[in-house]
Design a protein around this motif. Structure first.
Motif, PDB file in Angstrom:
ATOM      1  N   HIS A  73       0.765  -1.253  -0.030  1.00 13.54           N
ATOM      2  CA  HIS A  73       0.058   0.048  -0.032  1.00 13.54           C
ATOM      3  C   HIS A  73       0.931   1.189  -0.016  1.00 13.54           C
ATOM      4  CE1 HIS A  73      -3.623   2.245   0.929  1.00 13.54           C
ATOM      5  NE2 HIS A  73      -2.996   2.971   1.908  1.00 13.54           N
ATOM      6  N   GLY A 123      -2.609   6.148   8.601  1.00 10.97           N
ATOM      7  CA  GLY A 123      -1.693   5.217   9.192  1.00 10.97           C
ATOM      8  C   GLY A 123      -0.235   5.246   9.197  1.00 10.97           C
ATOM      9  N   HIS A 124       0.235   6.233   8.550  1.00  9.62           N
ATOM     10  CA  HIS A 124       1.850   6.156   8.288  1.00  9.62           C
ATOM     11  C   HIS A 124       2.197   7.734   8.069  1.00  9.62           C
ATOM     12  CE1 HIS A 124       0.234   5.702   4.342  1.00  9.62           C
ATOM     13  NE2 HIS A 124      -0.407   4.615   4.815  1.00  9.62           N
ATOM     14  N   PHE A 142      -4.582  14.492  13.137  1.00 10.32           N
ATOM     15  CA  PHE A 142      -5.484  15.584  12.400  1.00 10.32           C
ATOM     16  C   PHE A 142      -7.097  14.987  12.939  1.00 10.32           C
ATOM     17  CE2 PHE A 142      -4.381  18.996   9.522  1.00 10.32           C
ATOM     18  CZ  PHE A 142      -2.936  18.959   9.496  1.00 10.32           C
ATOM     19  N   ALA A 145     -11.232  13.641  10.032  1.00 10.10           N
ATOM     20  CA  ALA A 145     -11.802  15.026  10.168  1.00 10.10           C
ATOM     21  C   ALA A 145     -10.723  16.015   9.480  1.00 10.10           C
ATOM     22  CB  ALA A 145     -11.168  15.396  11.579  1.00 10.10           C
ATOM     23  N   GLY A 146      -9.517  15.214   8.708  1.00 10.14           N
ATOM     24  CA  GLY A 146      -8.396  16.055   8.148  1.00 10.14           C
ATOM     25  C   GLY A 146      -9.009  17.306   7.153  1.00 10.14           C
ATOM     26  N   GLU A 187      -8.866  21.079   8.167  1.00 12.58           N
ATOM     27  CA  GLU A 187      -8.092  22.176   7.481  1.00 12.58           C
ATOM     28  C   GLU A 187      -8.884  23.502   7.077  1.00 12.58           C
ATOM     29  OE1 GLU A 187      -6.831  21.018   3.444  1.00 12.58           O
ATOM     30  OE2 GLU A 187      -5.509  22.955   3.285  1.00 12.58           O
ATOM     31  N   GLY A 215      -0.196  10.380   0.230  1.00  8.87           N
ATOM     32  CA  GLY A 215      -0.845   9.970   1.209  1.00  8.87           C
ATOM     33  C   GLY A 215      -2.128  11.024   1.678  1.00  8.87           C
ATOM     34  N   GLY A 216      -3.097  10.748   2.423  1.00  4.83           N
ATOM     35  CA  GLY A 216      -4.345  11.693   2.535  1.00  4.83           C
ATOM     36  C   GLY A 216      -3.934  12.974   3.072  1.00  4.83           C
ATOM     37  N   VAL A 217      -2.892  13.121   3.601  1.00 10.64           N
ATOM     38  CA  VAL A 217      -2.604  14.339   4.462  1.00 10.64           C
ATOM     39  C   VAL A 217      -1.848  15.387   3.427  1.00 10.64           C
ATOM     40  CG1 VAL A 217      -1.401  15.660   6.367  1.00 10.64           C
ATOM     41  CG2 VAL A 217      -2.437  13.393   6.945  1.00 10.64           C
ATOM     42  N   CYS A 227      -3.431  15.942   0.865  1.00  8.12           N
ATOM     43  CA  CYS A 227      -4.605  16.905   0.243  1.00  8.12           C
ATOM     44  C   CYS A 227      -4.735  18.283   0.919  1.00  8.12           C
ATOM     45  CB  CYS A 227      -5.818  16.225   0.574  1.00  8.12           C
ATOM     46  SG  CYS A 227      -6.005  14.558   0.095  1.00  8.12           S
ATOM     47  N   ASN A 236      -4.594  11.057  -3.472  1.00  7.90           N
ATOM     48  CA  ASN A 236      -3.920  11.071  -2.483  1.00  7.90           C
ATOM     49  C   ASN A 236      -4.404  10.197  -1.549  1.00  7.90           C
ATOM     50  OD1 ASN A 236      -1.210  12.021  -2.824  1.00  7.90           O
ATOM     51  ND2 ASN A 236      -2.349  14.149  -2.809  1.00  7.90           N
ATOM     52  N   ASP A 294      -6.688   6.984  -0.137  1.00  2.00           N
ATOM     53  CA  ASP A 294      -6.837   5.571  -0.756  1.00  2.00           C
ATOM     54  C   ASP A 294      -7.375   5.561  -1.724  1.00  2.00           C
ATOM     55  OD1 ASP A 294      -5.169   5.049   1.522  1.00  2.00           O
ATOM     56  OD2 ASP A 294      -6.445   4.003   2.427  1.00  2.00           O
ATOM     57  N   SER A 299      -1.939   0.936   8.128  1.00  2.00           N
ATOM     58  CA  SER A 299      -2.231   1.056   6.906  1.00  2.00           C
ATOM     59  C   SER A 299      -1.889   2.673   6.908  1.00  2.00           C
ATOM     60  CB  SER A 299      -3.568   0.573   6.270  1.00  2.00           C
ATOM     61  OG  SER A 299      -4.521   1.682   6.639  1.00  2.00           O
TER      62      SER A 299
HETATM   63  O1  KG4 Z   1      -4.138   7.828   2.728  1.00  2.00           O
HETATM   64  P1  KG4 Z   1      -5.363   7.760   3.278  1.00  2.00           P
HETATM   65  O2  KG4 Z   1      -6.597   8.058   2.614  1.00  2.00           O
HETATM   66  O3  KG4 Z   1      -5.694   6.654   4.078  1.00  2.00           O
HETATM   67  C1  KG4 Z   1      -4.984   5.722   5.017  1.00  2.00           C
HETATM   68  O4  KG4 Z   1      -4.029   5.085   4.257  1.00  2.00           O
HETATM   69  O5  KG4 Z   1      -4.498   6.129   6.279  1.00  2.00           O
HETATM   70  O6  KG4 Z   1      -5.441   8.914   4.415  1.00  2.00           O
HETATM   71  C2  KG4 Z   1      -6.510   9.419   5.407  1.00  2.00           C
HETATM   72  C3  KG4 Z   1      -5.962  10.459   6.019  1.00  2.00           C
HETATM   73  C4  KG4 Z   1      -7.027  10.681   7.497  1.00  2.00           C
HETATM   74  O7  KG4 Z   1      -6.380  10.776   8.683  1.00  2.00           O
HETATM   75  C5  KG4 Z   1      -7.513  12.370   6.954  1.00  2.00           C
HETATM   76  O8  KG4 Z   1      -8.101  13.050   8.245  1.00  2.00           O
HETATM   77  C6  KG4 Z   1      -6.333  12.777   6.157  1.00  2.00           C
HETATM   78  O9  KG4 Z   1      -5.966  11.743   5.570  1.00  2.00           O
HETATM   79  N1  KG4 Z   1      -6.535  13.984   5.370  1.00  2.00           N
HETATM   80  C7  KG4 Z   1      -6.009  15.006   5.659  1.00  2.00           C
HETATM   81  C8  KG4 Z   1      -6.716  15.900   4.686  1.00  2.00           C
HETATM   82  N2  KG4 Z   1      -7.452  15.396   3.899  1.00  2.00           N
HETATM   83  C9  KG4 Z   1      -7.511  13.834   4.381  1.00  2.00           C
HETATM   84  N3  KG4 Z   1      -5.321  15.694   6.711  1.00  2.00           N
HETATM   85  C10 KG4 Z   1      -5.183  17.069   6.630  1.00  2.00           C
HETATM   86  N4  KG4 Z   1      -5.607  18.074   5.460  1.00  2.00           N
HETATM   87  C11 KG4 Z   1      -6.514  17.418   4.748  1.00  2.00           C
HETATM   88  N5  KG4 Z   1      -6.997  18.534   3.850  1.00  2.00           N
END
Ligand code: KG4
Ligand code: ZN
Length: 349
Positions: free
Chosen positions: A115, A142-143, A170, A183-184, A188, A270-272, A274, A300, A302, A349
């Motif tokens: 992943h 998760g990472h 976050f 909540a990320g 933001e 990764g999600g952050v 974004c 970004n 999953d 993950s």
């Molecule tokens: O990569 P992802 O979809 O899943 C994992 O592999 O964990 O990341 C999800 C994470 C969540 O913690 C979410 O709150 C965060 O990404 N995230 C953000 C934003 N958009 C998603 N964190 C900060 N700012 C954002 N705009």
């Protein structure tokens, strides 16, 4: 005819499938479906058993939909790439067993993908000229890993979190502020309206090496939330204070790694990734020293397109998985090189 790869991702709470064509080696995303499970929202986090059951219900409709959107048939596939881990075992099992069944019934090659490596390939989907070397900051729920990537498939770990992942911080702070999980993105938006001067939270390990720590920052926000006499008034300012602290640490370490290794490119995945403030501040900090590359938010968080992309790269090297492919809850990324002094803690993950 162009190669066509089906990607499947079910490591956590997204059921996703994608069809990626390779036109002379260039990626062309033909279709991508991401179904986010909101059954977990009321629990404030992912409930593994519910995630697995939801994947069982949705995997076949999601895969059928990517074929319909692309106007392709399973027989057109060159190969199938599936997330093998890390992640929730029950959730991964659904994708892996589905991919195995489809691959072997069609007589097509199958490749299991890590992943994290999938996340690293996301920006390549939009910028096929993206080439190593680069520094990658992989920040997700998760990472949290800072990597030097001298070549695709070679990942030198420079630092990772000692406790919470950045996205987890976050999410937890978002919960303290009354936001829904995950909540990320909402945090933001809230931070964007907050006063940066009201709350100054600690920047853990800011000047100290390339490892990260977010649990002390989270506790500092918790204390400030408890001390608040009017949370409605303070909510946006607290969000701003937290986000500024978390981002300053992420930016500082990524910039320092980029500069000290003389890399001209830093990639956020990764999600952050974004988070627009993160990319903007890293661009400001690096200036003309290095470019900052970030994929669109859809790629970004999953998704199966990034799994198909990493799969395309591994398949082109002749790699295949056999019927013995099994999901794993944790394993290091293939090609991960650890610094001599680092004990690799287990992350999900
Ligand atoms: O990569 P992802 O979809 O899943 C994992 O592999 O964990 O990341 C999800 C994470 C969540 O913690 C979410 O709150 C965060 O990404 N995230 C953000 C934003 N958009 C998603 N964190 C900060 N700012 C954002 N705009
Ligand atoms: Zn992820």
């Amino acid at each position: 005819m162009a190669d066509l790869i089906l990607g499947i991702e079910t490591s956590c709470d997204e059921t996703s499938a994608a069809l990626l064509a390779l036109d002379g080696g260039r990626p062309v995303l033909r279709s991508l479906v991401i179904l986010s499970q909101d059954v977990h929202r009321v629990f404030g986090g992912v409930v593994p058993e519910l995630a697995s059951r939801a994947h069982v219900r949705t995997i076949d409709p999601v895969v059928s939909r990517v074929f319909a959107e692309a106007g392709s048939r399973p027989e057109d596939l060159t190969a199938i790439a599936v997330t093998a881990g890390p992640g929730l075992i029950g959730a991964l099992l659904v994708g892996v067993m589905y991919a195995k069944g489809l691959a072997f019934s069609l007589g097509k090659p199958l490749i299991g993908i890590h992943h994290h490596e999938g996340h690293l390939f996301a920006p390549w989907l939009e910028d096929p000229t993206l080439e190593a070397p680069f520094i990658a900051l992989l920040v997700s729920g998760g990472h949290t890993m800072l990597l030097d990537v001298p070549a695709w498939g070679e990942y030198h770990l420079l630092g990772q979190t000692l406790d919470d992942a950045a996205g987890e911080a976050f999410d937890k702070v978002g919960t303290l502020l009354g936001l829904d999980y995950p909540a990320g993105a909402a945090l933001e938006r809230l931070a964007g309206t907050g006063n940066p001067a009201r709350f100054r939270f600690p920047r853990p390990l800011l000047k100290d090496g390339l490892a990260f720590s977010f649990s002390g920052l989270k506790t500092a926000v918790l204390r400030a939330v408890r001390a608040s006499t009017d949370l409605d008034r303070d909510r946006a300012d607290l969000a701003r204070g937290f986000q500024d602290a978390a981002i300053e640490v992420l930016v500082e370490k990524t910039a320092r790694a980029t500069e000290s290794l003389g890399r001209r490119r830093a990639v956020l995945v990764g999600g952050v990734a974004c988070n627009r403030t993160l990319a903007t501040r890293l661009r400001d900090r690096l200036g003309s020293h290095a470019e900052v590359v970030v994929a669109s938010p859809r790629l970004n968080t999953d998704n199966a397109a990034m799994i198909a992309a990493a799969g395309a790269w591994r398949l082109a090297r002749g790699e295949r998985s056999g019927p013995e492919l099994e999901p794993f809850d944790w394993q290091p990324m293939p090609g991960l090189v650890l610094p001599a002094d680092l004990h690799l803690a287990k992350t999900s993950s």
